[in-house]
Motif scaffolding. Sequence first.
Motif, short mmCIF file in Angstrom:
data_model
loop_
_atom_site.label_atom_id
_atom_site.label_comp_id
_atom_site.label_asym_id
_atom_site.label_seq_id
_atom_site.Cartn_x
_atom_site.Cartn_y
_atom_site.Cartn_z
N THR A 186 0.80 -1.23 0.00
CA THR A 186 0.00 0.00 0.00
C THR A 186 0.83 1.28 0.00
O THR A 186 0.57 2.20 -0.77
CB THR A 186 -0.92 0.02 1.26
OG1 THR A 186 -1.38 -1.30 1.52
CG2 THR A 186 -2.09 0.96 1.07
N ALA A 245 -7.50 1.94 -3.79
CA ALA A 245 -7.60 1.36 -2.44
C ALA A 245 -9.07 1.16 -2.09
O ALA A 245 -9.96 1.85 -2.60
CB ALA A 245 -6.93 2.28 -1.42
N HIS A 286 0.76 -0.31 -5.12
CA HIS A 286 0.58 0.68 -4.06
C HIS A 286 -0.65 1.55 -4.36
O HIS A 286 -1.13 1.59 -5.49
CB HIS A 286 1.83 1.55 -3.94
CG HIS A 286 2.09 2.40 -5.15
ND1 HIS A 286 1.57 3.68 -5.30
CD2 HIS A 286 2.81 2.15 -6.28
CE1 HIS A 286 1.96 4.18 -6.46
NE2 HIS A 286 2.71 3.27 -7.08
N ARG A 287 -1.11 2.22 -3.32
CA ARG A 287 -2.25 3.12 -3.54
C ARG A 287 -1.70 4.46 -4.00
O ARG A 287 -0.57 4.83 -3.65
CB ARG A 287 -3.12 3.28 -2.29
CG ARG A 287 -2.40 3.89 -1.11
CD ARG A 287 -3.32 4.05 0.06
NE ARG A 287 -4.35 5.03 -0.22
CZ ARG A 287 -5.35 5.33 0.62
NH1 ARG A 287 -5.43 4.68 1.77
NH2 ARG A 287 -6.24 6.23 0.32
N ARG A 327 -6.47 -0.29 2.15
CA ARG A 327 -5.54 -1.22 1.50
C ARG A 327 -5.94 -1.42 0.03
O ARG A 327 -6.97 -0.92 -0.41
CB ARG A 327 -5.54 -2.55 2.23
CG ARG A 327 -4.90 -2.40 3.60
CD ARG A 327 -4.93 -3.69 4.35
NE ARG A 327 -4.12 -3.58 5.57
CZ ARG A 327 -4.24 -4.37 6.61
NH1 ARG A 327 -5.10 -5.35 6.60
NH2 ARG A 327 -3.49 -4.19 7.68
#
Length: 250
Positions: free
Chosen positions: A109, A155, A131-132, A160
């Motif tokens: 994340t 996310a 990843h966000r 998450r």
Amino acid sequence: MTNIPADRPGAICSLEELERRLAAAPAFRAAHRRPFIVLSYAQSVDGSIAGRNRERIQLSSPESMRITHGIRSLCGAILVGIGTVLADDPRLTACDGAGRQPQPVVLDTHLRTPPAARLVQRPDARPWLIHRHPLPDARTRALRAAGATPMACAAGPDGRIDLAALMGLLCANRVDSLMVEGGARVITSFLRCRLADLLVVTVSPRFVGGLAVLDAGQFEGGLGIHLEEAVYRQAGPDLIVWARPEWGPR
Ligand SMILES: NC(=O)c1ccc[n+]([C@@H]2O[C@H](COP(=O)([O-])OP(=O)(O)OC[C@H]3O[C@@H](n4cnc5c(N)ncnc54)[C@H](OP(=O)(O)O)[C@@H]3O)[C@@H](O)[C@H]2O)c1
């Protein structure tokens, strides 16, 4: 190798059968808009996948490890969470780097993967770090320079990575089959989202009293998953459970 009960017609309970099934994975991806997912991990008889403080424990015997590596080499990608990267520093190779290698994918994340991680330093693959967005450019640049490929993804409400969005991302990158290895939070998320087509669980004959495979904090009540076409096979001292999850009513 002992087999209890006798082979069930249609059940996937060997690497050969999995290979045959995965030959149809491109059609599966087109039909379901996601890869075929094999959820595979090793646990003790009390359901621990690591030590009490999340330290790595060698649970698989050489015989069951051979099956795990075989699954890795058959799948297009292999996925773990950042917790596993930080605890184990895995390379996520199949058969010690020989032969066909799955694309490594990390649910990360906040891009906490260390640039020096063994996964990032592999000369033969650039791990996808999911990843966000948005994240600081400097972090992304450092990881890219070290050998990783950060990929932004939406996310969910818990902050998450949203697994439905992840499925779209993997489809867009032509991943037909995905092996999910852990750890506890990731396994729980995939099961909660009903994202598993085959379970291959190694059961090691020992009690550990460590990290439980299911992260109970992620769901309320039971998961209510039945296993169909379950076949139990012995591999050295371990038992390997091959089964198809059957989801109960929501
Ligand atoms: N026995 C086995 O077969 C096996 C296999 C693999 C790992 N393990 C063990 O598992 C342990 C690690 O497990 P863990 O639960 O601590 O960590 P994990 O499941 O490997 O990673 C969890 C982290 O992944 C990130 N993440 C992003 N999106 C997520 C999502 N949708 N669902 C779940 N996680 C998401 C989150 O990081 P943020 O908090 O940064 O958002 C989360 O904290 C280690 O001890 C390792 O040894 C055992």
